[in-house]
Design a protein around this motif. Sequence first.
Motif, mmCIF file in Angstrom:
data_model
loop_
_atom_site.group_PDB
_atom_site.id
_atom_site.type_symbol
_atom_site.label_atom_id
_atom_site.label_comp_id
_atom_site.label_asym_id
_atom_site.label_seq_id
_atom_site.Cartn_x
_atom_site.Cartn_y
_atom_site.Cartn_z
ATOM 1 N N ASN A 5 0.808 -1.214 0.000
ATOM 2 C CA ASN A 5 0.000 0.000 0.000
ATOM 3 C C ASN A 5 0.839 1.260 0.000
ATOM 4 O O ASN A 5 0.339 2.348 -0.281
ATOM 5 N N SER A 6 2.125 1.150 0.326
ATOM 6 C CA SER A 6 2.996 2.325 0.331
ATOM 7 C C SER A 6 3.134 2.905 -1.073
ATOM 8 O O SER A 6 3.347 4.108 -1.226
ATOM 9 N N ILE A 7 3.021 2.062 -2.100
ATOM 10 C CA ILE A 7 3.120 2.550 -3.477
ATOM 11 C C ILE A 7 1.978 3.524 -3.769
ATOM 12 O O ILE A 7 2.180 4.588 -4.356
ATOM 13 N N TYR A 8 0.777 3.147 -3.355
ATOM 14 C CA TYR A 8 -0.381 4.024 -3.552
ATOM 15 C C TYR A 8 -0.192 5.334 -2.789
ATOM 16 O O TYR A 8 -0.443 6.424 -3.332
ATOM 17 N N LYS A 9 0.244 5.242 -1.543
ATOM 18 C CA LYS A 9 0.391 6.450 -0.714
ATOM 19 C C LYS A 9 1.463 7.381 -1.272
ATOM 20 O O LYS A 9 1.281 8.606 -1.304
ATOM 21 N N GLN A 36 2.699 7.095 -17.035
ATOM 22 C CA GLN A 36 4.067 7.298 -17.487
ATOM 23 C C GLN A 36 4.790 8.326 -16.618
ATOM 24 O O GLN A 36 5.967 8.164 -16.283
ATOM 25 N N MET A 37 4.098 9.372 -16.249
ATOM 26 C CA MET A 37 4.688 10.436 -15.445
ATOM 27 C C MET A 37 5.066 9.946 -14.048
ATOM 28 O O MET A 37 6.139 10.270 -13.521
ATOM 29 N N LEU A 38 4.185 9.150 -13.439
ATOM 30 C CA LEU A 38 4.385 8.697 -12.063
ATOM 31 C C LEU A 38 5.075 7.335 -11.980
ATOM 32 O O LEU A 38 5.496 6.928 -10.896
ATOM 33 N N GLY A 39 5.157 6.629 -13.102
ATOM 34 C CA GLY A 39 5.790 5.328 -13.104
ATOM 35 C C GLY A 39 5.015 4.283 -12.324
ATOM 36 O O GLY A 39 5.598 3.451 -11.622
ATOM 37 N N ILE A 40 3.687 4.316 -12.431
ATOM 38 C CA ILE A 40 2.828 3.389 -11.687
ATOM 39 C C ILE A 40 1.805 2.758 -12.637
ATOM 40 O O ILE A 40 1.716 3.134 -13.803
ATOM 41 N N GLN A 51 -9.357 9.172 -5.082
ATOM 42 C CA GLN A 51 -9.139 9.861 -3.812
ATOM 43 C C GLN A 51 -9.128 11.379 -4.001
ATOM 44 O O GLN A 51 -9.708 12.122 -3.203
ATOM 45 N N LEU A 52 -8.473 11.841 -5.053
ATOM 46 C CA LEU A 52 -8.436 13.281 -5.328
ATOM 47 C C LEU A 52 -9.848 13.818 -5.563
ATOM 48 O O LEU A 52 -10.183 14.932 -5.120
ATOM 49 N N ALA A 78 1.706 10.760 5.729
ATOM 50 C CA ALA A 78 2.989 10.983 6.394
ATOM 51 C C ALA A 78 4.082 10.238 5.644
ATOM 52 O O ALA A 78 3.841 9.183 5.055
ATOM 53 N N LYS A 79 5.284 10.777 5.670
ATOM 54 C CA LYS A 79 6.396 10.186 4.939
ATOM 55 C C LYS A 79 6.599 8.717 5.313
ATOM 56 O O LYS A 79 6.876 7.872 4.464
ATOM 57 N N GLU A 80 6.452 8.415 6.607
ATOM 58 C CA GLU A 80 6.673 7.053 7.081
ATOM 59 C C GLU A 80 5.721 6.062 6.415
ATOM 60 O O GLU A 80 6.059 4.890 6.216
ATOM 61 N N GLU A 81 4.530 6.532 6.060
ATOM 62 C CA GLU A 81 3.535 5.649 5.455
ATOM 63 C C GLU A 81 3.833 5.354 3.985
ATOM 64 O O GLU A 81 3.260 4.434 3.407
#
Length: 300
Positions: A5-9, A36-40, A51-52, A78-81
């Motif tokens: 899930n960190s990839i999504y966050k 392409q821009m986000l590499g996902i 979500q947006l 948060a960065k940790e997530e």
Amino acid sequence: MSRDNSIYKDSLNRSLDYVATLGVENTLPSEVELTQMLGISRTTVRAVLKQLNEAGIIEWAGRSKTVLRKPKATDYFAKEETLSTSERVETQFMEHILGGDLKPGSILHESEMVREFNASTSVLRECLIKFSRFGLIEKEPNRHWVLRGFTQEFAIELFDVREMFELRALRNLVSLGSEGKAWKDLVSLDVAHHKIIDSIETEYLNFPRLDEQFHRILVTDLKNRFIDDFYELVSVIFHYHYRWNKQDERARNLVAAHQHLDVITSLQAGDTDTAVLKFQDHLIAARTTLLNSVSWEAET
């Protein structure tokens, strides 16, 4: 969506940064362009857009994706997530050996670290093997892992190699010119650097991740498997040192952000000689920062 899930966050946070550059009433590009821009993956892009939309940041209607408001700090994870499981374990391992009272020669018990890090044995061993390749730790035959130590000598040797790799990488970037991918990727970080500099009081904790992104763009473009392997260790150690000494963290990050921006600005102006000189200045400052960030034990 990826099981991690960190990839999504992380993707959502990067999307928020991108939306912030567009401004209200502007539109986002197509889903294909975003992947392409986000590499996902396309699935992750759609989850991010959902979500947006639900947060009222954009209005998503079919192919139309219109910005309704600028992102707020509370929209971000948060960065940790945003760290993957392996990244989290690497960070915890560095905290374990550098933040505690462990001395060179200390025994590292896998079972204790598995419990402390709340990690699987396989993920922990992958982390330990990574660090063992460079002599930070060592596995004794049929016995425990042993800490050989993050000594000042170790740090200096590591930085010497880093300087060679990264200066080679920047010169490669310059030789390929402004149409090269690395050049474009590096220059595109100007907005993120201005964001941190302009709001340093609240944004300085986000600099280590941007610093890692800046330097990784350089070495990745070399497409050298040996450098890629080495840089996995560099990434953890040299970006972890931001945590060691908190006394002047804000000022230190501000200086480094300005140094990055000096390189980027020189590239934007086509002044490659100055870009190289500014980057050399940054590496000199980074070496000093690292060596001043740790209370080194007296070495014999």
